[in-house]
Enzyme design. Structure first.
Site, short mmCIF file in Angstrom:
data_model
loop_
_atom_site.label_atom_id
_atom_site.label_comp_id
_atom_site.label_asym_id
_atom_site.label_seq_id
_atom_site.Cartn_x
_atom_site.Cartn_y
_atom_site.Cartn_z
N HIS A 206 -18.52 -15.00 -28.63
CA HIS A 206 -17.67 -16.20 -28.52
C HIS A 206 -16.90 -16.32 -27.22
CE1 HIS A 206 -14.66 -13.31 -30.09
NE2 HIS A 206 -13.80 -14.03 -29.42
C1 UD1 Z 1 -9.79 -17.81 -29.68
C2 UD1 Z 1 -9.00 -16.97 -28.68
C3 UD1 Z 1 -9.80 -15.72 -28.35
C4 UD1 Z 1 -10.18 -14.97 -29.61
C5 UD1 Z 1 -10.89 -15.89 -30.58
C6 UD1 Z 1 -11.12 -15.17 -31.87
C7 UD1 Z 1 -7.55 -18.11 -27.05
C8 UD1 Z 1 -7.45 -18.56 -25.65
N1 UD1 Z 1 -8.77 -17.70 -27.44
O1 UD1 Z 1 -10.99 -18.21 -29.05
O2 UD1 Z 1 -9.02 -14.87 -27.54
O3 UD1 Z 1 -11.01 -13.90 -29.27
O4 UD1 Z 1 -10.06 -17.05 -30.83
O5 UD1 Z 1 -12.07 -15.78 -32.68
O6 UD1 Z 1 -6.59 -18.12 -27.77
N2 UD1 Z 1 -13.24 -24.13 -33.69
C9 UD1 Z 1 -13.63 -24.62 -34.92
N3 UD1 Z 1 -12.92 -24.22 -36.01
C10 UD1 Z 1 -11.83 -23.40 -35.95
C11 UD1 Z 1 -11.45 -22.92 -34.70
C12 UD1 Z 1 -12.17 -23.30 -33.58
O7 UD1 Z 1 -14.59 -25.37 -35.04
O8 UD1 Z 1 -11.25 -23.07 -37.01
C13 UD1 Z 1 -14.05 -24.53 -32.50
C14 UD1 Z 1 -13.50 -25.77 -31.81
O9 UD1 Z 1 -14.60 -26.50 -31.34
C15 UD1 Z 1 -12.72 -25.18 -30.65
C16 UD1 Z 1 -13.51 -23.93 -30.31
O10 UD1 Z 1 -14.01 -23.45 -31.55
O11 UD1 Z 1 -12.62 -26.07 -29.57
C17 UD1 Z 1 -12.68 -22.85 -29.64
O12 UD1 Z 1 -11.52 -22.53 -30.38
P1 UD1 Z 1 -10.23 -21.87 -29.65
O13 UD1 Z 1 -9.21 -21.47 -30.67
O14 UD1 Z 1 -9.78 -22.73 -28.53
O15 UD1 Z 1 -10.84 -20.61 -28.97
P2 UD1 Z 1 -11.77 -19.47 -29.54
O16 UD1 Z 1 -13.04 -19.48 -28.78
O17 UD1 Z 1 -11.83 -19.57 -31.02
N1 UDP Z 2 -14.61 -10.86 -38.29
C1 UDP Z 2 -14.83 -11.33 -39.57
N2 UDP Z 2 -15.89 -12.19 -39.79
C2 UDP Z 2 -16.75 -12.56 -38.81
C3 UDP Z 2 -16.51 -12.06 -37.49
C4 UDP Z 2 -15.43 -11.22 -37.27
O1 UDP Z 2 -14.09 -10.99 -40.49
O2 UDP Z 2 -17.68 -13.32 -39.07
C5 UDP Z 2 -13.42 -9.98 -38.04
C6 UDP Z 2 -13.71 -8.61 -37.44
O3 UDP Z 2 -13.98 -7.65 -38.43
C7 UDP Z 2 -12.42 -8.33 -36.71
C8 UDP Z 2 -11.95 -9.69 -36.24
O4 UDP Z 2 -12.63 -10.64 -37.07
O5 UDP Z 2 -11.46 -7.80 -37.61
C9 UDP Z 2 -12.31 -9.92 -34.79
O6 UDP Z 2 -12.06 -11.26 -34.46
P1 UDP Z 2 -12.77 -12.01 -33.26
O7 UDP Z 2 -13.99 -11.29 -32.84
O8 UDP Z 2 -12.88 -13.43 -33.67
O9 UDP Z 2 -11.64 -11.99 -32.14
P2 UDP Z 2 -11.28 -10.97 -30.94
O10 UDP Z 2 -11.04 -9.65 -31.54
O11 UDP Z 2 -12.42 -11.01 -29.98
O12 UDP Z 2 -10.08 -11.59 -30.33
#
Ligand code: UD1
Ligand code: UDP
Length: 365
Positions: A206
């Site tokens: 992601h």
């Molecule tokens: C965010 C965090 C990242 C973290 C990740 C965990 C920041 C800058 N980024 O990234 O550090 O590793 O979460 O998963 O805070 N979206 C949905 N549904 C949701 C949430 C998001 O569809 O519930 C989609 C939307 O199109 C959105 C995109 O995902 O624009 C990105 O979401 P965003 O929260 O901006 O960043 P992540 O890539 O999720």
């Molecule tokens: N995780 C989960 N379901 C998924 C993918 C990840 O429960 O489909 C959990 C994983 O075990 C870990 C956390 O989400 O505890 C990690 O989150 P993510 O990779 O979204 O964020 P990051 O750690 O990169 O910020």
């Protein structure tokens, strides 16, 4: 009675705050804890699933900020959380990790002279192109309590001139959650339900640097094409990545990979089960580098550097360059049995929440 706000917003925050919430609850006469959810992640599978699995109560405040550009999202969080602080007047705000919700709420609190504790402080990738690195640097610079997961965190903070008395090596809180829920994870039926059974590698992806440009994403998908000829690949897909695969018209390429199980994001127990059972993991996640080290499962991290180097020095993690051939080669090595052994880093022992609450039991704030 001291009022504490615990901030959650995105998927990786929930498993970091749950153990702390439960530990504070053991001292009802001393702390009044409120759970604040910014709504950065809002899909059932990115948020509600975790409240259910981790048996967390409904948040006391839900700010409903949703998705947006960095500026928009951060500003919305700041505007909405500021109101909550002014109404509720907490004595301490605890933020976790490195997402936009972390930095935004920390800035709000500090400007209103509320002390901030940063859970997972001190991690550095030294790559300022990552939005998370900016969030980490900002949050650490203004926090009053820097709670580090590993000793490299302390070293980074000291190098940046943070006074030692603000730094507390408490250990890895994510591992508290993992240990607390290991049994439920073992009991998960995700393998049967999804028809995956055994012998698979697990994928998550992601990072904007990997999925927001077509060339990068294609480089990785081409590697998956090759690897999937040798082992089943299970890929619970993050919503950002699902969106980009469609945007770049790569859906057909993904659908044509017969040995690739593309599934929606799964709940916490199911994902832990997938990690435990995987032959290896291919990821760019932060938290998964740590969980795989705990499980002793080989992890190939598709990034040029990591803010969690201890998972490389001591654990089972290894970085892989963003080149199709490099990714295939790294997977091949594991399939040939050349597996990196690791150990569990210090204080990744399930007692981090306890160590943190002890800090606040013995201090005025
Ligand atoms: C965010 C965090 C990242 C973290 C990740 C965990 C920041 C800058 N980024 O990234 O550090 O590793 O979460 O998963 O805070 N979206 C949905 N549904 C949701 C949430 C998001 O569809 O519930 C989609 C939307 O199109 C959105 C995109 O995902 O624009 C990105 O979401 P965003 O929260 O901006 O960043 P992540 O890539 O999720
Ligand atoms: N995780 C989960 N379901 C998924 C993918 C990840 O429960 O489909 C959990 C994983 O075990 C870990 C956390 O989400 O505890 C990690 O989150 P993510 O990779 O979204 O964020 P990051 O750690 O990169 O910020």
């Amino acid at each position: 009675m001291r009022k504490i706000h615990l901030i959650v917003g995105a998927r990786p925050n929930f498993m970091k705050m749950a153990p702390l919430y439960k530990e504070f609850a053991k001292y009802p006469g001393q702390f009044e804890v409120k759970l604040i959810h910014t709504g950065q992640h809002y899909d059932e599978r990115m948020s509600k699933f975790f409240f259910d699995d981790l048996k967390m109560p409904q948040p006391d405040e839900y700010l409903e900020v949703g998705s947006g550009t960095h500026g928009k999202q951060t500003a919305k969080i700041m505007e909405r959380y500021e109101k909550v602080i002014l109404e509720n007047k907490p004595d301490l705000v605890i933020v976790a990790g490195d997402v936009n919700s972390t930095a935004a709420c920390a800035i709000d609190a500090v400007k209103l002279h509320i002390p901030v504790a940063h859970l997972e402080a001190g991690l550095r990738s030294n790559n300022r192109n990552m939005p998370e690195e900016i969030n980490r640097i900002l949050t650490d610079a203004i926090s009053d309590y820097l709670l580090t997961p590993s000793i490299d965190g302390d070293e980074n903070l000291i190098k940046e001139g943070i006074p030692e008395e603000k730094i507390f090596f408490v250990g890895n809180i994510m591992i508290d959650s993992l240990i607390n829920h290991q049994q439920e994870a073992r009991n998960s039926k995700i393998l049967e339900i999804s028809g995956i059974e055994k012998n698979f590698a697990l994928i998550t992806l992601h990072r904007p640097s990997n999925v927001d440009n077509e060339k990068g994403l294609l480089t990785i998908l081409k590697a998956f094409q090759k690897i999937s000829k040798k082992i089943k690949l299970v890929f619970p897909i993050h919503p950002r990545t699902a969106k980009q695969i469609k945007n770049f018209e790569l859906q057909k390429m993904v659908d044509d990979m017969q040995n690739l199980f593309l599934i929606e994001p799964v709940g916490y127990f199911d994902f832990l089960k997938l990690q435990m059972e995987a032959k290896f993991i291919l990821t760019d996640s932060g938290g998964i580098q740590e969980e795989s080290t705990y499980f002793g499962v080989p992890c190939l991290t598709l990034r040029p550097q990591t803010e969690r180097p201890i998972t490389i020095w001591e654990g089972t993690n290894q970085l892989v360059k963003l080149r199709t051939a490099d990714i295939i080669r790294a997977a091949d090595q594991i399939l040939l049995g050349n597996i990196k052994k690791g150990k569990i880093p210090k204080f990744w022992d399930g007692k981090t929440a306890q160590r943190i609450v002890n800090i606040f039991l013995t201090r005025d704030f």
